[in-house]
Write a protein that holds these residues in place. Structure first.
Motif, mmCIF file in Angstrom:
data_model
loop_
_atom_site.group_PDB
_atom_site.id
_atom_site.type_symbol
_atom_site.label_atom_id
_atom_site.label_comp_id
_atom_site.label_asym_id
_atom_site.label_seq_id
_atom_site.Cartn_x
_atom_site.Cartn_y
_atom_site.Cartn_z
ATOM 1 N N GLU A 26 0.982 -1.250 0.554
ATOM 2 C CA GLU A 26 0.153 0.211 0.489
ATOM 3 C C GLU A 26 0.181 1.440 -0.264
ATOM 4 O OE1 GLU A 26 -3.218 -0.239 2.598
ATOM 5 O OE2 GLU A 26 -4.809 -1.275 1.473
ATOM 6 N N HIS A 27 2.538 1.130 -0.095
ATOM 7 C CA HIS A 27 3.092 2.365 0.313
ATOM 8 C C HIS A 27 3.911 2.573 -0.737
ATOM 9 C CE1 HIS A 27 1.366 0.874 4.033
ATOM 10 N NE2 HIS A 27 1.164 2.481 4.231
ATOM 11 N N ILE A 28 4.217 3.891 -1.018
ATOM 12 C CA ILE A 28 5.649 4.230 -1.355
ATOM 13 C C ILE A 28 7.026 3.752 -1.091
ATOM 14 C CG2 ILE A 28 7.172 6.005 -2.779
ATOM 15 C CD1 ILE A 28 4.437 7.408 -3.107
ATOM 16 N N VAL A 29 7.601 2.861 -1.951
ATOM 17 C CA VAL A 29 8.656 2.136 -1.121
ATOM 18 C C VAL A 29 10.337 2.797 -2.007
ATOM 19 C CG1 VAL A 29 7.782 0.314 -0.199
ATOM 20 C CG2 VAL A 29 8.994 0.115 -2.591
ATOM 21 N N ALA A 30 10.093 3.627 -3.069
ATOM 22 C CA ALA A 30 11.311 4.353 -3.846
ATOM 23 C C ALA A 30 10.459 5.514 -4.584
ATOM 24 C CB ALA A 30 12.412 3.030 -3.725
ATOM 25 N N ILE A 31 11.741 5.922 -4.692
ATOM 26 C CA ILE A 31 11.829 7.271 -5.093
ATOM 27 C C ILE A 31 12.896 8.005 -6.232
ATOM 28 C CG2 ILE A 31 10.451 9.449 -5.965
ATOM 29 C CD1 ILE A 31 8.831 9.405 -3.083
ATOM 30 N N GLY A 32 13.371 7.466 -7.339
ATOM 31 C CA GLY A 32 15.020 8.796 -7.609
ATOM 32 C C GLY A 32 14.467 8.491 -9.614
ATOM 33 N N ALA A 33 15.772 8.447 -10.088
ATOM 34 C CA ALA A 33 16.190 8.558 -11.206
ATOM 35 C C ALA A 33 16.620 6.828 -12.282
ATOM 36 C CB ALA A 33 16.470 9.586 -11.728
ATOM 37 N N ASN A 34 15.960 6.480 -12.735
ATOM 38 C CA ASN A 34 16.176 4.861 -12.982
ATOM 39 C C ASN A 34 16.736 4.103 -11.979
ATOM 40 O OD1 ASN A 34 16.380 5.950 -15.288
ATOM 41 N ND2 ASN A 34 18.361 6.889 -14.927
ATOM 42 N N MET A 376 -3.606 14.426 8.562
ATOM 43 C CA MET A 376 -3.460 13.600 7.666
ATOM 44 C C MET A 376 -1.718 13.144 7.143
ATOM 45 S SD MET A 376 -6.895 12.639 6.057
ATOM 46 C CE MET A 376 -6.654 14.386 5.017
ATOM 47 N N TYR A 377 -1.124 14.127 7.847
ATOM 48 C CA TYR A 377 0.298 14.554 6.090
ATOM 49 C C TYR A 377 0.915 13.504 7.517
ATOM 50 C CZ TYR A 377 3.914 16.720 4.253
ATOM 51 O OH TYR A 377 5.272 16.739 3.184
ATOM 52 N N PRO A 378 2.100 13.065 6.876
ATOM 53 C CA PRO A 378 3.115 12.534 5.099
ATOM 54 C C PRO A 378 1.753 10.998 4.850
ATOM 55 C CG PRO A 378 4.411 11.760 6.903
ATOM 56 C CD PRO A 378 3.155 12.250 7.828
ATOM 57 N N LYS A 379 0.917 11.196 6.115
ATOM 58 C CA LYS A 379 0.613 9.326 5.163
ATOM 59 C C LYS A 379 -0.645 10.002 4.174
ATOM 60 C CE LYS A 379 -3.996 6.792 6.169
ATOM 61 N NZ LYS A 379 -3.482 4.879 6.286
ATOM 62 N N LYS A 380 -1.543 10.906 3.736
ATOM 63 C CA LYS A 380 -1.720 11.318 2.684
ATOM 64 C C LYS A 380 -0.850 12.780 2.201
ATOM 65 C CE LYS A 380 -5.275 8.192 3.135
ATOM 66 N NZ LYS A 380 -4.868 6.753 2.126
ATOM 67 N N ILE A 383 4.019 12.692 -2.491
ATOM 68 C CA ILE A 383 4.976 11.233 -2.860
ATOM 69 C C ILE A 383 5.451 11.613 -2.121
ATOM 70 C CG2 ILE A 383 6.242 10.489 -4.660
ATOM 71 C CD1 ILE A 383 3.442 11.666 -6.759
ATOM 72 N N ALA A 384 6.668 10.298 -1.252
ATOM 73 C CA ALA A 384 7.264 10.399 -0.444
ATOM 74 C C ALA A 384 7.136 8.675 0.038
ATOM 75 C CB ALA A 384 7.350 11.185 0.762
ATOM 76 N N ILE A 385 8.495 8.644 0.422
ATOM 77 C CA ILE A 385 8.374 7.316 0.944
ATOM 78 C C ILE A 385 8.025 6.662 2.440
ATOM 79 C CG2 ILE A 385 10.661 5.331 1.735
ATOM 80 C CD1 ILE A 385 12.509 6.918 -0.064
ATOM 81 N N GLY A 386 7.364 5.924 2.334
ATOM 82 C CA GLY A 386 6.123 5.570 3.511
ATOM 83 C C GLY A 386 4.984 5.865 3.711
ATOM 84 N N ALA A 387 4.816 7.201 2.303
ATOM 85 C CA ALA A 387 3.240 8.113 2.058
ATOM 86 C C ALA A 387 2.541 6.533 2.152
ATOM 87 C CB ALA A 387 3.681 8.777 1.406
ATOM 88 N N ASP A 388 1.229 6.436 1.455
ATOM 89 C CA ASP A 388 0.164 5.680 1.084
ATOM 90 C C ASP A 388 0.327 5.613 -0.274
ATOM 91 O OD1 ASP A 388 -1.108 4.902 3.552
ATOM 92 O OD2 ASP A 388 -2.838 5.266 2.539
#
Ligand code: URP
Ligand code: ZN
Ligand code: ZN
Length: 456
Positions: A26-34, A376-380, A383-388
């Motif tokens: 249910e969560h964002i686990v990584a953000i980055g280029a390539n 409700m931040y940063p659950k909602k 776009i961040a690691i750990g957010a819904d």
């Protein structure tokens, strides 16, 4: 389920950058280029805008009002919201005068549990403040995760509370870290203008507009901010529409007061000239009414100046048949219009694509500020690691035309019929699940979860 969104123009309230987003469960686990991850589903977002799922903190679903019920329930309303990129709504529970907050909560749980498709929370509308209500306010904050309390300075005899009750509510809410929100218009003055118009035989929808002049909103907004200043309570003005009310907020900032302000998409893009047609004007009978071009300019400027923090809808739809209740008398037309599906696209098209706001500002107005202000931040709202993993992917250049023929709201007309929009919501994810893809909704009634909120 794992999902990799590749190469999108990702935006948060503070920045935008080109990146991949990896979602697991249910969560964002990584953000980055390539990103080097393998996923069960890959979405190519090249050329697309990727933003947090929208949060609409002002909707009325299945609400008893003016002798009828708003026509979208939790299922149809939240489905339409998802089609428009909104993954969470905050609805209003209405206390019945003479009854308890807990009884009202139970009624709204029956409307929402097992029916909502998108996530949701509730504001509690306090329509009858007394000792029992005061005790229940504390329980709502501490036990139920309901931290915002809606008040009405209008709709006397049904929803309105007086200034004494308002101050007492603010005192108790402040003590427990909640927020008081308000429909800020001068109810007595409006009722008197309505009575004058009816007595003079003025029954067309335009008299709804003429019975709620700008001063009725400016006066109440100033009165509300004064009461907030006195009590020190956190406050939020819903559906602020006009220059005069915004100036009341501006005035409050001169004594270093911070007042949270919401406007709604209709006040930014539609104006009162729509009332200059016979009964068709009933489509836009809402309170407060649409205003003038100069008010639109004031609101867009207020956004840039940081005075307006949130863009909501006040989605309160009625069918054309329901609107006929006021065919002979504007004061009987159920107040409200359908918009839950169009907020994100209209704000993107009229705001970002027309150069009025930046993409990060769009995110702030459509999601992040609502999440922050309502606990409700940063659950909602980001776009961040750990957010819904609540995500909306838009094609920023796709042109389309809004119409009742294609919308998903339960109304047989559109308040935006023929409105040309640039920017189309294509894919929507809610907690890591694909909600909207290929113009279809892939989630069912009951998927939506109640979001308990934290006091601040
Ligand atoms: O016209 C409106 N706004 N209907 C819903 C109730 C309210 O005042 O928000
Ligand atoms: Zn209202
Ligand atoms: Zn409302």
């Amino acid at each position: 389920m794992s999902i990799l969104i590749k190469n999108g123009r990702v935006a948060n309230a503070s920045e935008e950058f080109q990146a991949d987003i990896f979602i697991e469960g249910e969560h964002i686990v990584a953000i980055g280029a390539n990103l080097p991850y393998k996923a069960e589903k890959v979405i190519d977002a090249t050329g697309k805008v990727v933003v947090p799922g929208g949060i609409d903190p002002h909707v009325h679903l299945d609400m008893p009002f003016m002798g009828t019920f708003s026509s979208d329930d939790y299922e149809t309303g939240t489905r339409a919201a998802l089609f428009g990129g909104t993954t969470m709504v905050i609805d209003f529970i209405l206390q019945t005068q003479g009854d308890s907050l807990y009884n009202a909560l139970r009624v709204w749980q029956q409307k929402s549990v097992g029916k909502a498709i998108a996530d949701y929370s509730y504001h509690m509308a306090v329509t009858d403040f007394n000792e029992q209500t005061a005790a229940e306010v504390v329980q709502m904050i501490e036990r139920e995760g309901i931290t915002s309390f809606k008040t009405f300075m209008a709709y006397k005899g049904a929803l309105m509370i007086d200034d004494g009750q308002m101050v007492q509510l603010m005192q108790i809410v402040k003590k427990h870290g909640g927020m008081v929100t308000v429909h800020a218009t001068n109810g007595d003055m409006i009722d008197s203008l309505i009575a004058q118009n009816r007595a003079a035989g003025n029954r067309a929808p335009i008299y709804h507009y003429l019975s709620q002049p700008e001063i009725t909103e400016a006066e109440a907004s100033a009165r509300f901010t004064d009461m907030l200043h006195y009590t020190g309570c956190r406050g939020y003005i819903v559906h602020l529409t006009c220059e005069g009310a915004l100036n009341a907020v501006r005035e409050a900032t001169l004594r270093n007061q911070q007042v949270n302000v919401e406007t709604c998409i209709q006040y930014l893009v539609l104006d009162a000239s729509l009332y200059e047609q016979d009964f068709d004007g009933a489509k836009w009978v809402m309170s407060p009414p649409l205003r003038e071009k100069k008010d639109q300019e004031a609101l867009w400027a207020g956004i840039e100046q940081g005075l307006v923090n949130v863009v909501a809808t006040d989605h309160c739809p009625f069918t054309w048949e329901q609107k006929q209740m006021g065919k002979q008398d504007f004061s009987k037309i159920p107040n409200g219009h359908p918009a839950i599906e169009h907020r994100m696209e209209l704000l993107f098209s009229e705001g970002v694509n027309k150069g009025r706001i930046s993409l990060p500002k769009f995110v702030e107005l459509s999601a992040t500020n609502a999440a922050k202000k309502f606990g409700m931040y940063p659950k909602k709202g980001t776009i961040a690691i750990g957010a819904d993993a609540d995500i909306c992917i838009l094609d920023p250049n796709k042109k389309h035309t809004l119409s009742a023929k294609t919308h998903h709201m339960r109304t047989d007309y559109s308040a935006y019929e023929g409105f040309e929009v640039t920017g189309k919501v294509e894919t929507v994810m809610l907690r890591g699940h694909v909600a909207i893809e290929n113009e279809k909704c892939h989630l069912n009634a009951g998927f939506g979860q109640f979001v308990a909120r934290k006091p601040q």
